[in-house]
Each structure stands twice: as C-alpha cells, then as structure tokens.
Design an enzyme around this catalytic site. Structure first.
Site, PDB file in Angstrom:
ATOM      1  CG  HIS A   1      -4.274 -12.604   4.846  1.00 54.36           C
ATOM      2  ND1 HIS A   1      -3.743 -11.336   4.990  1.00 54.36           N
ATOM      3  CD2 HIS A   1      -5.424 -12.605   5.573  1.00 54.36           C
ATOM      4  CE1 HIS A   1      -4.534 -10.613   5.770  1.00 54.36           C
ATOM      5  NE2 HIS A   1      -5.559 -11.357   6.134  1.00 54.36           N
TER       6      HIS A   1
ATOM      7  NE  ARG B   1      -3.711  -2.346   2.321  1.00 52.10           N
ATOM      8  CZ  ARG B   1      -4.833  -2.457   1.612  1.00 52.10           C
ATOM      9  NH1 ARG B   1      -5.244  -1.434   0.885  1.00 52.10           N
ATOM     10  NH2 ARG B   1      -5.535  -3.561   1.630  1.00 52.10           N
TER      11      ARG B   1
ATOM     12  CD  GLN C   1      -1.639  -8.101   8.126  1.00 50.89           C
ATOM     13  OE1 GLN C   1      -0.729  -7.432   8.606  1.00 50.89           O
ATOM     14  NE2 GLN C   1      -2.699  -7.548   7.578  1.00 50.89           N
TER      15      GLN C   1
END
Length: 232
Positions: free
Chosen positions: A114, A31, A94
């Site tokens: 995940h 991100r 994650q």
C-alpha cells in the site's frame, strides 16, 4: 508446531504483515476500538482520491494523524529483516509506516503493498523523494506551488501492476507463508494467498483465530513474544 519449527523447515518464506506488527512500536492499528478509523467521518472518504482532489485540506488534516516518526522497529520487524538478509524470506506488508525498511529489510525482499507514508511527491511537477518533514509543515510544494501527497494507495486507486506482480511471484515461490498482524479483510491483499503453491504451508500468528484457507495452521498468541524466541 511452534513458529521456530515452521521457519526451520522452510526454504522460502513470505511474511504477510499488517498493522498488528507495528502496534508494539507504538503505532495504533486502524480498525480496532480507539484506532485511527474511529472518527465521525468515514476513512474510506478521507483517504480517497476524491477527498484529496476536492477537499485537499481535509485529506491533509487526516493523513497527518498517521505519522509516527519516532516509532522504531520492534523485534518482529527485526527478526523478519534478519531472515530476509540471509536470503530466506521476503515481506509483503500492508503497512505504510516504513518500519520494515528501517529494520534493514533489503529493498528486493520488501513489497510495501500500500505504499509508504514517508515517500512524498508533488502532484503538479512530479518531483519525488521530498522531505516528509516539509510535508508535515505544509502540503504545498514550495518549488512549484503544487499539492504534495504521500505515495500511498488511496481508496479509488489500484495497486501498481509491477508491485502486484512482485507480490504474486514471491507468493508463488514460497513454501511457507506466515500471516502476522493482519486479519486479511482488506482486498486485494487478502487475495494474495490464492496464488500459493498447493504444497505451501500457511501459518497465521494472531491473538485471535482468523478465517483461513483449509489446511492453514494458527498460532494463537502475542507475535512479539513469539518472534523474541526465534533463532535466526
């Protein structure tokens, strides 16, 4: 206190890790500016169950960019793995890049929340443990003609109950929770801290201050430098 002191005083440690742990291994985070999610189309669609079902080639083109097979575990992965090998720590990550596993973290000490990019299965016949190299060459399963996919959690999919339960149990038993390489903005991963014991210490290791539960401590700095100094 420094990281070493927190670790030395703990009996049962849980590391909660995210993309920032693997940037030192050459894998860009998602991100930040210039990250994988910086394209024109929303990653929430490109990595969704809908995209995989309706536009599998578009999904495939995007997910291929997430593979960094030459990346190697760095000192953060290695020190965490060593603590896990000694029975002192568990890791809930994650990350889907396989580096915690490659560093030697025992399977029973690792929750890949995940999933894992390198675990490939066929959606048609259900065959698992297929070669990721074959997947990168073609998304079609030569065995049955079905469409392959990595075993990762897509948008619109839930975390498997058994995996979620393993993570919760680890959190509940810990007396130290170390947040590293994640800003805790992705749910339900960020909710895991809610299951901690009231006496459990929460420490975040990050370059910038995070929004954390009351009473949590923060160590501002480079995680790689901090873990390089850790004595296991």
């Amino acid at each position: 206190m420094d990281l070493q002191t927190y670790l030395d005083q703990a009996q049962k440690i849980v590391f909660l890790t995210g993309a920032g742990v693997s940037t030192a291994s050459g894998i860009p985070d998602y991100r930040s500016k210039g990250g994988l999610y910086g394209g024109k189309e929303r990653p929430e669609y490109l990595l969704s169950r809908t995209c995989l079902a309706k536009e599998p080639q578009k999904f495939y083109a995007f997910v291929q960019k997430m593979y960094y097979p030459k990346a190697q575990p760095n000192v953060i992965h290695q020190k965490m793995a060593q603590l896990a090998q000694k029975g002192r720590a568990k890791i809930i990550t994650q990350n889907i890049d396989d580096l915690h596993r490659q560093a030697g973290t025992p399977e029973d000490c690792l929750v890949e929340f995940h999933g894992n990019l390198y675990e490939i299965f066929c959606q048609k016949c259900g065959q698992r443990h297929l070669s990721y190299q074959d997947y990168l060459a073609s998304p079609i399963h030569i065995g049955c003609g079905g469409i392959l996919r990595p075993d990762i959690i897509l948008y619109e999919e839930g975390i498997p109950t058994s995996r979620l339960q393993r993570a919760i149990v680890a959190i509940q038993r810990a007396d130290l929770l170390v947040v590293c390489g994640t800003s805790l903005v992705v749910y339900p991963f960020a909710d895991l801290l809610e299951y901690r014991q009231s006496r459990a210490q929460v420490v975040a290791l990050n370059r910038e201050a995070l929004s954390l539960p009351r009473g949590a401590q923060q160590i501002i700095g480079d995680a790689r430098e901090q873990f390089a100094q850790v004595r296991v």
